[in-house]
Motif scaffolding. Structure first.
Motif, mmCIF file in Angstrom:
data_model
loop_
_atom_site.group_PDB
_atom_site.id
_atom_site.type_symbol
_atom_site.label_atom_id
_atom_site.label_comp_id
_atom_site.label_asym_id
_atom_site.label_seq_id
_atom_site.Cartn_x
_atom_site.Cartn_y
_atom_site.Cartn_z
ATOM 1 N N MET A 1 0.857 -1.203 0.000
ATOM 2 C CA MET A 1 0.000 0.000 0.000
ATOM 3 C C MET A 1 0.888 1.246 0.000
ATOM 4 S SD MET A 1 -2.955 1.059 2.751
ATOM 5 C CE MET A 1 -4.146 -0.148 2.202
ATOM 6 N N ALA A 2 0.489 2.193 -0.790
ATOM 7 C CA ALA A 2 1.257 3.439 -0.834
ATOM 8 C C ALA A 2 1.272 4.073 0.553
ATOM 9 C CB ALA A 2 0.595 4.395 -1.822
ATOM 10 N N ARG A 3 2.234 4.959 0.770
ATOM 11 C CA ARG A 3 2.283 5.614 2.077
ATOM 12 C C ARG A 3 1.083 6.518 2.266
ATOM 13 N NH1 ARG A 3 5.643 5.876 6.156
ATOM 14 N NH2 ARG A 3 7.505 4.630 5.985
ATOM 15 N N TYR A 4 0.353 6.264 3.310
ATOM 16 C CA TYR A 4 -0.842 7.029 3.616
ATOM 17 C C TYR A 4 -0.589 7.914 4.816
ATOM 18 C CZ TYR A 4 -4.248 4.289 0.872
ATOM 19 O OH TYR A 4 -4.983 3.727 -0.108
ATOM 20 N N ASP A 5 -1.324 9.021 4.918
ATOM 21 C CA ASP A 5 -1.415 9.633 6.235
ATOM 22 C C ASP A 5 -2.677 9.052 6.895
ATOM 23 O OD1 ASP A 5 -3.652 11.098 5.386
ATOM 24 O OD2 ASP A 5 -2.454 12.866 4.882
ATOM 25 N N TRP A 6 -2.901 9.421 8.146
ATOM 26 C CA TRP A 6 -4.008 8.779 8.871
ATOM 27 C C TRP A 6 -5.354 9.035 8.195
ATOM 28 C CZ3 TRP A 6 -3.784 4.946 12.163
ATOM 29 C CH2 TRP A 6 -2.621 4.739 12.893
ATOM 30 N N SER A 12 -9.655 5.391 3.162
ATOM 31 C CA SER A 12 -9.559 4.201 2.304
ATOM 32 C C SER A 12 -10.309 3.016 2.921
ATOM 33 C CB SER A 12 -8.094 3.824 2.073
ATOM 34 O OG SER A 12 -7.553 3.209 3.226
ATOM 35 N N MET A 13 -10.470 3.032 4.247
ATOM 36 C CA MET A 13 -11.167 1.920 4.898
ATOM 37 C C MET A 13 -12.667 2.144 4.971
ATOM 38 S SD MET A 13 -8.532 1.110 7.975
ATOM 39 C CE MET A 13 -9.251 -0.448 8.362
ATOM 40 N N ASP A 14 -13.069 3.370 4.792
ATOM 41 C CA ASP A 14 -14.480 3.721 4.941
ATOM 42 C C ASP A 14 -15.333 2.870 3.994
ATOM 43 O OD1 ASP A 14 -16.564 5.111 5.998
ATOM 44 O OD2 ASP A 14 -16.444 6.751 4.552
ATOM 45 N N ALA A 100 -7.875 -12.292 5.709
ATOM 46 C CA ALA A 100 -6.673 -11.697 6.297
ATOM 47 C C ALA A 100 -5.862 -10.992 5.213
ATOM 48 C CB ALA A 100 -5.838 -12.777 6.980
ATOM 49 N N GLU A 101 -5.741 -11.635 4.057
ATOM 50 C CA GLU A 101 -4.937 -11.019 2.992
ATOM 51 C C GLU A 101 -5.570 -9.729 2.487
ATOM 52 O OE1 GLU A 101 -4.232 -14.181 0.203
ATOM 53 O OE2 GLU A 101 -2.385 -14.773 1.259
ATOM 54 N N ALA A 102 -6.899 -9.704 2.454
ATOM 55 C CA ALA A 102 -7.580 -8.484 2.007
ATOM 56 C C ALA A 102 -7.336 -7.337 2.981
ATOM 57 C CB ALA A 102 -9.073 -8.752 1.865
ATOM 58 N N CYS A 103 -7.224 -7.675 4.257
ATOM 59 C CA CYS A 103 -7.164 -6.641 5.303
ATOM 60 C C CYS A 103 -5.729 -6.255 5.675
ATOM 61 C CB CYS A 103 -7.897 -7.157 6.539
ATOM 62 S SG CYS A 103 -8.718 -5.878 7.494
ATOM 63 N N LEU A 104 -4.769 -7.135 5.411
ATOM 64 C CA LEU A 104 -3.407 -6.865 5.882
ATOM 65 C C LEU A 104 -2.810 -5.543 5.382
ATOM 66 C CD1 LEU A 104 -1.740 -10.401 6.009
ATOM 67 C CD2 LEU A 104 -1.890 -8.753 7.881
ATOM 68 N N PRO A 105 -3.124 -5.100 4.174
ATOM 69 C CA PRO A 105 -2.562 -3.807 3.766
ATOM 70 C C PRO A 105 -2.910 -2.674 4.737
ATOM 71 C CG PRO A 105 -3.441 -4.932 1.857
ATOM 72 C CD PRO A 105 -3.848 -5.753 3.068
ATOM 73 N N TYR A 106 -4.078 -2.770 5.383
ATOM 74 C CA TYR A 106 -4.434 -1.729 6.354
ATOM 75 C C TYR A 106 -3.513 -1.803 7.577
ATOM 76 C CZ TYR A 106 -8.821 -1.382 3.700
ATOM 77 O OH TYR A 106 -9.766 -1.212 2.716
ATOM 78 N N LEU A 107 -3.251 -3.020 8.022
ATOM 79 C CA LEU A 107 -2.366 -3.171 9.185
ATOM 80 C C LEU A 107 -0.952 -2.713 8.811
ATOM 81 C CD1 LEU A 107 -2.059 -4.174 12.123
ATOM 82 C CD2 LEU A 107 -1.459 -6.423 11.183
ATOM 83 N N ARG A 108 -0.537 -3.067 7.601
ATOM 84 C CA ARG A 108 0.819 -2.638 7.188
ATOM 85 C C ARG A 108 0.890 -1.115 7.137
ATOM 86 N NH1 ARG A 108 0.450 -6.863 3.045
ATOM 87 N NH2 ARG A 108 1.106 -8.766 4.080
ATOM 88 N N GLN A 110 -0.815 0.848 9.020
ATOM 89 C CA GLN A 110 -0.736 1.280 10.433
ATOM 90 C C GLN A 110 0.696 1.134 10.951
ATOM 91 O OE1 GLN A 110 -4.122 -1.290 11.593
ATOM 92 N NE2 GLN A 110 -4.999 0.494 12.605
ATOM 93 N N PHE A 111 1.346 0.022 10.608
ATOM 94 C CA PHE A 111 2.750 -0.143 11.016
ATOM 95 C C PHE A 111 3.601 1.007 10.465
ATOM 96 C CE2 PHE A 111 2.430 -5.111 11.077
ATOM 97 C CZ PHE A 111 1.909 -5.071 12.354
ATOM 98 N N ALA A 112 3.360 1.339 9.193
ATOM 99 C CA ALA A 112 4.175 2.374 8.547
ATOM 100 C C ALA A 112 3.955 3.751 9.186
ATOM 101 C CB ALA A 112 3.846 2.424 7.054
ATOM 102 N N LEU A 113 2.734 3.999 9.634
ATOM 103 C CA LEU A 113 2.436 5.300 10.244
ATOM 104 C C LEU A 113 2.931 5.370 11.690
ATOM 105 C CD1 LEU A 113 -1.169 5.783 8.863
ATOM 106 C CD2 LEU A 113 0.733 7.353 8.501
ATOM 107 N N ILE A 114 2.727 4.303 12.420
ATOM 108 C CA ILE A 114 3.062 4.302 13.856
ATOM 109 C C ILE A 114 4.556 4.066 14.056
ATOM 110 C CG2 ILE A 114 2.635 3.070 16.050
ATOM 111 C CD1 ILE A 114 -0.227 2.441 14.817
ATOM 112 N N ARG A 115 5.136 3.256 13.211
ATOM 113 C CA ARG A 115 6.546 2.851 13.305
ATOM 114 C C ARG A 115 6.891 2.349 14.724
ATOM 115 N NH1 ARG A 115 10.103 7.129 11.846
ATOM 116 N NH2 ARG A 115 11.574 5.593 11.074
ATOM 117 N N PRO A 116 6.156 1.292 15.155
ATOM 118 C CA PRO A 116 6.437 0.759 16.498
ATOM 119 C C PRO A 116 7.816 0.133 16.541
ATOM 120 C CG PRO A 116 5.083 -0.797 15.271
ATOM 121 C CD PRO A 116 5.208 0.444 14.411
#
Ligand code: URA
Length: 189
Positions: A1-6, A12-14, A100-108, A110-116
């Motif tokens: 997924m391209a880099r998103y802001d929040w 995109s999830m709406d 899970a595969e359909a939804c994982l881009p959203y989690l990725r 989130q990882f990219a934005l939060i950078r835990p």
């Protein structure tokens, strides 16, 4: 997924219809917590309480997760909590691979934005999709993995602890390891 802001991520999830979990959901449970948290907890998917409230881990398993977080002197608001799938699987079944595969881009995203610095995988489903499809939670829990500078810790899902109290001791060992790693990382920063 391209880099998103929040905002872009939320937009995109709406109304997402990428998988059939959209058919029965009341809410898309995106996640909550500190958007720049060092620690992210990732569960499997929303249950009934989460689907109704739109918030992750607010039912019985969530109450236990809160206690686990507090037991290592952190607050729920200091971490970020999300799930592999954002919509409730019917009857709380495990998400299917396609879901899970359909939804994982959203989690990725989130990882990219939060950078835990640390990701805690709550249960086998989270561990399977985040780092190893062959994970066995009873064998692999409590063992740190490092991936691209992020520390990943698989541990039992709190719902598993509610079903089987004997797992609580190992879970507590894992939580202490989490606190230790967090302290080590914070000292280096
Ligand atoms: N179980 C999960 O995996 N996630 C939630 O948000 C609630 C229960």
């Amino acid at each position: 997924m391209a880099r998103y802001d929040w905002k872009e991520l939320y937009d995109s999830m709406d109304g997402c219809t990428k998988c059939r979990l959209c058919e029965q959901r009341n809410s898309i449970v995106i996640g909550e917590g500190d958007p720049s948290a060092d620690i992210m907890f990732v569960g499997e998917g929303p249950g009934r309480d989460e689907d109704l409230s739109g918030r992750p881990f607010v039912g019985p398993a969530g109450k236990l997760l809160d206690k686990m977080i507090e037991a290592i002197n952190l607050k729920r608001e200091e971490v970020y909590i999300a799930n592999i799938v954002k919509c409730r699987p019917p009857n709380n079944r495990a998400p299917e691979l396609s879901e899970a595969e359909a939804c994982l881009p959203y989690l990725r995203a989130q990882f990219a934005l939060i950078r835990p610095k640390i990701i805690v995988c709550l249960g086998a489903t989270a561990a399977k999709y985040i780092y190893d499809e062959n994970v066995k939670i009873t064998r692999d829990r409590g063992i740190w993995k490092e991936n691209k500078g992020i520390w990943i810790l698989p541990t039992y899902h709190p719902a598993a602890l509610l079903r089987d109290e004997s797992k609580k001791r190992e879970s507590w060992e894992d939580m202490k390891k989490l606190r230790q790693k967090y302290d080590d990382i914070s000292q280096k920063a």
